[in-house]
Design an enzyme around this catalytic site. Sequence first.
Site, PDB file in Angstrom:
ATOM      1  N   GLN A  83       0.823  -1.219   0.000  1.00 12.76           N
ATOM      2  CA  GLN A  83       0.000   0.000   0.000  1.00 12.76           C
ATOM      3  C   GLN A  83       0.853   1.264   0.000  1.00 12.76           C
ATOM      4  OE1 GLN A  83      -2.925   0.279   3.138  1.00 12.76           O
ATOM      5  NE2 GLN A  83      -3.675  -1.767   2.720  1.00 12.76           N
ATOM      6  N   PRO A 110      -4.791  -6.117   5.925  1.00 17.14           N
ATOM      7  CA  PRO A 110      -5.467  -6.989   4.952  1.00 17.14           C
ATOM      8  C   PRO A 110      -4.655  -8.278   4.774  1.00 17.14           C
ATOM      9  CG  PRO A 110      -4.997  -4.795   4.028  1.00 17.14           C
ATOM     10  CD  PRO A 110      -4.260  -4.888   5.322  1.00 17.14           C
ATOM     11  N   ASP A 276     -10.751   2.793   2.872  1.00 12.74           N
ATOM     12  CA  ASP A 276      -9.603   3.695   3.064  1.00 12.74           C
ATOM     13  C   ASP A 276      -8.479   3.436   2.065  1.00 12.74           C
ATOM     14  OD1 ASP A 276      -9.260   1.242   4.811  1.00 12.74           O
ATOM     15  OD2 ASP A 276      -7.264   2.110   5.040  1.00 12.74           O
ATOM     16  N   GLN A 277      -8.422   2.197   1.519  1.00 10.26           N
ATOM     17  CA  GLN A 277      -7.328   1.874   0.592  1.00 10.26           C
ATOM     18  C   GLN A 277      -7.477   2.570  -0.760  1.00 10.26           C
ATOM     19  OE1 GLN A 277      -5.947  -2.335   0.520  1.00 10.26           O
ATOM     20  NE2 GLN A 277      -7.513  -2.711   2.055  1.00 10.26           N
ATOM     21  N   HIS A 299     -10.086   4.958   9.743  1.00  7.46           N
ATOM     22  CA  HIS A 299      -8.984   4.862   8.766  1.00  7.46           C
ATOM     23  C   HIS A 299      -9.252   5.733   7.548  1.00  7.46           C
ATOM     24  CE1 HIS A 299      -6.890   0.806   9.931  1.00  7.46           C
ATOM     25  NE2 HIS A 299      -6.554   1.810  10.720  1.00  7.46           N
TER      26      HIS A 299
END
Length: 344
Positions: A83, A110, A276-277, A299
Site C-alpha cells: 500500500q 489486509p 480507506d485503501q 482509517h
Amino acid sequence: MENRPESCKFQDGLNAAPLAPVNSGEVLPQHLSGLEIIRDLCEGKLEGGEIGSTEITFTPGKIKGGTHIADTKTAGSVCLLMQVAMPCVLFAASPSELHLKGGTNAEMAPQIDYTVMVFKPIVEKFNFTFNCDIKKRGYYPQGGGEVVVQMSPVKVLSPINLTERGTVTKIYGRAFVAGALPIKLAKDMAAAAVRCIRKEIRDLYINIQPVREPDDQAFGTGSGIIVVAETSTGCLLAGSSLGKRGKNSDKVGIEAAEILLRNLKHGGTVDDSLQDQLIIFMALAKGVSRVKSGPITLHTQTAIHFAEQLTKAKFTVTKLEEEVPSKDTYIIECQGMGMINPNL
C-alpha cells in the site's frame, strides 16, 4: 525551516505530512520498512527513521522504479508495504519489481488473499494493472512470507465511479491451514461460514474451498478464512478472519461470515477494509471519483485528511438520506489532483 515532518516539501511543491501515523505514535518495524522502500524508490533522504521514533523527516527525490526489497523481519504485513509503495511506483520512470517480506496473513492488516481477490480487481479500475506473486506465506509471530509485485508506471490515473451495488451473484472464498495444522480445521471454518451466511442468503451456492498450504510455500503455522461476495455490477465485498491458538475454528468461520454480511447490509459498493485503501488513488486521479460506502471508518477519515494535506485533491462525504432510512450509506466524492507522471 523547522526539522518537522510538516515542513518537508515534495519536489513538485506538495506539502508533505508526517508519514506512517501510528496508533502508538511510534514507528514500528513495518512502518520503518515502508519508509525505507519509499526512500530507496526515489533516492530520498530519511531522518529519524528508526524503530520507536516519533518524528521523521523525509525528502523525496525522483521516483526511479527498478527492483527493491523490503523486509519487516517480523510478521509485519507485506500488504501494508505494498500500500505504501504502490502510489509511488505508479509514477516512477520505469517498471518496478518489489520483493516484500514479512507476514502475508497478519492481524490488523489486509490478508494477502484479500489484496489479490478484492483490492487488486477494484484498484485496477483506476486504469493500471499489477502482478502479485505469492512466493511464500508467512504468519504471526515469525513472518517469513514473501510476495513479488510487478508494476509498470502510468501517465495519469483515471477516476472511478463505484455507486451501483447491484445484486449479489456469487459467494466464494478459501479457508486455509498451514504448518502443523490439520485440513479438518479448514473444513470446519468453511462449513461454519456457509451455515452462518445461509441464515441470511438462502438462494446462492456458496463455494468456500478448504486448502492446506504446501509446506514449501508457507513458513510457520497459521490458519484463516476469506469469504467474498461478487455483485452483478462487479463489486467485491469480503469478510475475513484469522485463527489463533485457543480460538475455535467454527468461531473463525462465523466471524468472517458476519463481517461479510455486515458489509452487505449497508448497501455500499465497497467493504470497510477497501474504503480507506482507495482514498490515495482517488486523490491522485484526474477527474471526479465517486464511491458509495457504508459508515466511514476512522482509517478512511485519516486517509482523507492526509490525502488533502499532501495533494490538491478535495473530498466531500455525503450521507445518502434517500436510501432506506435504516441503512448507513455515504457517497465519498473526490476531485482528484490529476497527478501526471513527468517521466513518461
